[in-house]
Design a protein around this motif. Structure first.
Motif, short mmCIF file in Angstrom:
data_model
loop_
_atom_site.label_atom_id
_atom_site.label_comp_id
_atom_site.label_asym_id
_atom_site.label_seq_id
_atom_site.Cartn_x
_atom_site.Cartn_y
_atom_site.Cartn_z
N PHE A 419 56.88 102.74 -33.13
CA PHE A 419 57.25 101.78 -34.16
C PHE A 419 56.48 102.05 -35.46
O PHE A 419 57.04 101.99 -36.55
CB PHE A 419 56.97 100.35 -33.69
N MET A 420 55.19 102.34 -35.33
CA MET A 420 54.38 102.63 -36.51
C MET A 420 54.87 103.90 -37.21
O MET A 420 55.01 103.93 -38.43
CB MET A 420 52.91 102.79 -36.11
N ALA A 421 55.12 104.94 -36.42
CA ALA A 421 55.57 106.21 -37.00
C ALA A 421 56.92 106.05 -37.70
O ALA A 421 57.17 106.69 -38.73
CB ALA A 421 55.68 107.28 -35.90
N ALA A 422 57.76 105.18 -37.17
CA ALA A 422 59.06 104.95 -37.80
C ALA A 422 58.90 104.34 -39.18
O ALA A 422 59.79 104.47 -40.03
CB ALA A 422 59.91 104.05 -36.91
N GLY A 423 57.78 103.70 -39.43
CA GLY A 423 57.56 103.10 -40.73
C GLY A 423 57.18 104.10 -41.82
O GLY A 423 57.39 103.82 -43.01
N ILE A 424 56.66 105.27 -41.44
CA ILE A 424 56.21 106.25 -42.43
C ILE A 424 57.37 106.78 -43.28
O ILE A 424 57.28 106.75 -44.52
CB ILE A 424 55.44 107.39 -41.75
N PRO A 425 58.47 107.25 -42.68
CA PRO A 425 59.58 107.70 -43.53
C PRO A 425 60.19 106.56 -44.36
O PRO A 425 60.69 106.79 -45.45
CB PRO A 425 60.61 108.25 -42.53
N VAL A 426 60.12 105.33 -43.83
CA VAL A 426 60.60 104.19 -44.61
C VAL A 426 59.75 104.02 -45.85
O VAL A 426 60.28 103.81 -46.96
CB VAL A 426 60.57 102.89 -43.76
N TYR A 427 58.45 104.14 -45.70
CA TYR A 427 57.54 104.01 -46.83
C TYR A 427 57.80 105.11 -47.87
O TYR A 427 57.89 104.84 -49.07
CB TYR A 427 56.10 104.10 -46.34
N VAL A 428 57.95 106.36 -47.39
CA VAL A 428 58.19 107.48 -48.31
C VAL A 428 59.51 107.27 -49.05
O VAL A 428 59.59 107.47 -50.28
CB VAL A 428 58.22 108.81 -47.53
N TRP A 429 60.53 106.85 -48.34
CA TRP A 429 61.85 106.63 -48.96
C TRP A 429 61.77 105.53 -50.02
O TRP A 429 62.32 105.69 -51.12
CB TRP A 429 62.86 106.24 -47.88
N ILE A 430 61.09 104.43 -49.71
CA ILE A 430 60.97 103.33 -50.67
C ILE A 430 60.23 103.78 -51.92
O ILE A 430 60.62 103.45 -53.05
CB ILE A 430 60.27 102.13 -50.02
N ARG A 431 59.17 104.54 -51.74
CA ARG A 431 58.41 105.02 -52.89
C ARG A 431 59.24 105.94 -53.77
O ARG A 431 59.18 105.89 -55.01
CB ARG A 431 57.15 105.75 -52.43
N LEU A 432 60.04 106.80 -53.12
CA LEU A 432 60.90 107.70 -53.87
C LEU A 432 61.98 106.94 -54.65
O LEU A 432 62.28 107.24 -55.80
CB LEU A 432 61.56 108.73 -52.94
N VAL A 433 62.56 105.94 -53.98
CA VAL A 433 63.60 105.13 -54.63
C VAL A 433 63.02 104.40 -55.84
O VAL A 433 63.60 104.40 -56.94
CB VAL A 433 64.19 104.11 -53.63
N ASN A 434 61.86 103.78 -55.66
CA ASN A 434 61.23 103.06 -56.76
C ASN A 434 60.83 104.00 -57.91
O ASN A 434 60.91 103.63 -59.08
CB ASN A 434 60.00 102.30 -56.26
N LYS A 435 60.42 105.22 -57.55
CA LYS A 435 60.05 106.20 -58.58
C LYS A 435 61.26 106.57 -59.42
O LYS A 435 61.19 106.67 -60.66
CB LYS A 435 59.45 107.44 -57.92
N ASN A 436 62.40 106.79 -58.75
CA ASN A 436 63.64 107.15 -59.46
C ASN A 436 64.12 105.99 -60.34
O ASN A 436 64.61 106.22 -61.46
CB ASN A 436 64.73 107.53 -58.47
N ILE A 437 63.95 104.76 -59.83
CA ILE A 437 64.36 103.60 -60.62
C ILE A 437 63.51 103.47 -61.87
O ILE A 437 64.01 103.22 -62.97
CB ILE A 437 64.27 102.31 -59.77
N ASN A 438 62.22 103.69 -61.72
CA ASN A 438 61.31 103.57 -62.86
C ASN A 438 61.54 104.66 -63.91
O ASN A 438 61.29 104.46 -65.09
CB ASN A 438 59.85 103.62 -62.38
N GLN A 439 62.02 105.83 -63.44
CA GLN A 439 62.30 106.93 -64.39
C GLN A 439 63.59 106.66 -65.15
O GLN A 439 63.78 107.12 -66.24
CB GLN A 439 62.40 108.25 -63.62
#
Length: 439
Positions: A419-439
């Motif tokens: 369950f914890m490991a499944a959260g890591i790609p979720v975190y990376v994806w969210i950060r990438l999405v937010n980075k693209n939105i901010n750009q």
């Protein structure tokens, strides 16, 4: 007075205390005597050690609520303040999963209590699932009506639950047969191993001690109220746990207790006659209903907090006109419904044990990082006094959390890490999405 209008829409001391009591007792009291009966009376030591450890946790949460008043999110907010975004997200992810598992377990307990009135619920998986789903979604709808509505229901159900539980817990002391406490260690393992196992199970009953801190922004005078509610709630719940366990174990022979799906009702029937089974079962059903209400309230708060910090999909922060994060609440209730339905292929006690252990692991990971954050937050705020006591308290609480994680067992730790490991790609994806939105 200018301060009255906002305060009347916030949770007060007793409502916050009822949230702590309701979430703790509803999660642990119902099937716990049955789950621990096979160990023998050594399980009472498990309750004592678990209560001591829970006190350390309560003290840390109490102190953190004073260091960071009006900050919602509980373990997530404290860990993020101490260690940063990634650790905060990991705690929120673990806690989110833990709440889903806990709500499924509480729903199972509610259905189990209702078997006294509808025996078919004990034999029909379909009827049990339908009843559980009805409770989950009724309370989800109630919680979308606003935090004050949820709080009032929580206060009422907590008051109604305490009376029958105390009647059994205190009344049972006069019906104890001391030979029911033998053998002391019936686990077939060493005393340290048996104590470790029972402490791990008992720890689940104290999950929820942080409940008052999670909606802190909606609590009146949070810097004082959250601290008081946490300590008072722990004290009342511990009293009920210890007295209840002693009474039930002393009244019901261990072989029968280990097979009981309604241990409190069975004990009441022995003490007061056949009719007692129904009023105790009604009280327990109300208690489970109230606990589920409290955790559904909580399950919307954590995703909203991390979504507002741009660490979770923005949809979880979407609120209705009553400022309720209804989308996150609905998504979580779907998860709870799935967990509950999937596990009805096992016996009630066995599935309760599995959900307890999985919740123990995920929530104690959250607690572990929160305890470590306590010292860091003190350092960041440049607090000069009380360092020796703070460090000792943090170490004791940290060790207790580590004990809970280790004691969960290899299989539970394995699934927990998945369950914890499944959260890591979720975190990376969210950060990438937010980075693209901010750009």
């Amino acid at each position: 007075m200018p301060s009255l209008p906002p305060n009347k829409n916030k949770l007060g001391l007793w409502t916050s205390t009822s949230l702590v009591i309701g979430n703790m007792i509803g999660a642990g009291v119902f099937l716990m005597p049955s789950a621990m009966a096979s160990f023998g009376s050594i399980s009472l030591l498990g309750w004592v050690f678990a209560a001591i450890g829970a006190y350390f946790l309560a003290r840390v949460f109490s102190n953190l609520s004073k260091l960071l008043p009006q900050v919602s999110g509980g373990p997530y907010a404290y860990t993020r303040s101490g260690f940063g975004d990634f650790a905060g997200f990991l705690v929120a992810w673990c806690y989110w999963i833990a709440v889903s598992c806990a709500n499924a377990a509480i729903t199972i307990s509610l259905v189990s209590a209702l078997t006294a009135f509808v025996p078919a619920l004990g034999s029909s998986a379909t009827a049990s699932i339908i009843t559980g789903l009805a409770a989950i979604w009724l309370l989800t709808w109630i919680n979308t009506r606003g935090i004050i509505v949820s709080g009032k229901l929580q206060l009422a159900t907590t008051a109604l639950k305490i009376l029958p539980l105390l009647v059994v817990a205190v009344g049972g002391l006069f019906f104890i047969r001391f030979d029911n406490f033998l053998p002391f260690n019936n686990s077939g393992t060493s005393i340290p191993t048996a104590i470790n196992a029972t402490v791990t199970l008992a720890m689940f009953a104290f999950v929820g001690i942080e409940s008052a801190a999670i909606p802190a922004a909606d609590v009146e005078d949070a810097d004082k109220t959250v601290s008081k509610a946490t300590v008072i709630g722990l004290g009342i719940a511990t009293l009920i746990y210890l007295l209840g366990s002693i009474s039930i174990m002393g009244v019901i022979p261990v072989q029968k207790l280990a097979q009981s799906a309604t241990p409190y009702a069975d004990a009441a029937e022995i003490m007061f006659g056949n009719s007692a089974r129904y009023w105790v079962s009604a009280g327990i059903a109300i208690a489970a209903f109230g606990s589920l209400n409290g955790w559904i309230l909580i399950q919307g708060q954590i995703p909203r907090s991390i979504a507002k910090d741009n660490l979770f999909p923005a949809i979880f922060a979407r609120e209705n006109k009553r400022d309720v994060p209804y989308v996150g609440m609905v998504i979580n209730s779907v998860m709870v419904s799935v967990f509950m339905a999937m596990n009805y292929t096992k016996g009630l006690v066995e599935q309760f044990k599995f959900l307890m252990l999985l919740s123990i692991f995920t929530v104690f990971v959250s607690y572990l990082l929160t305890m470590a954050s306590y010292v860091i937050i003190r350092a960041k705020q440049n607090i000069k006094t009380g360092w020796t006591g703070a460090v000792v308290l943090a170490i004791l609480a940290f060790a207790y959390c580590l004990w809970g994680i280790i004691g969960a067992g290899e299989l539970t730790v394995f699934y927990g890490f998945l369950f914890m490991a499944a959260g890591i790609p979720v975190y990376v994806w969210i950060r990438l999405v937010n980075k693209n939105i901010n750009q």
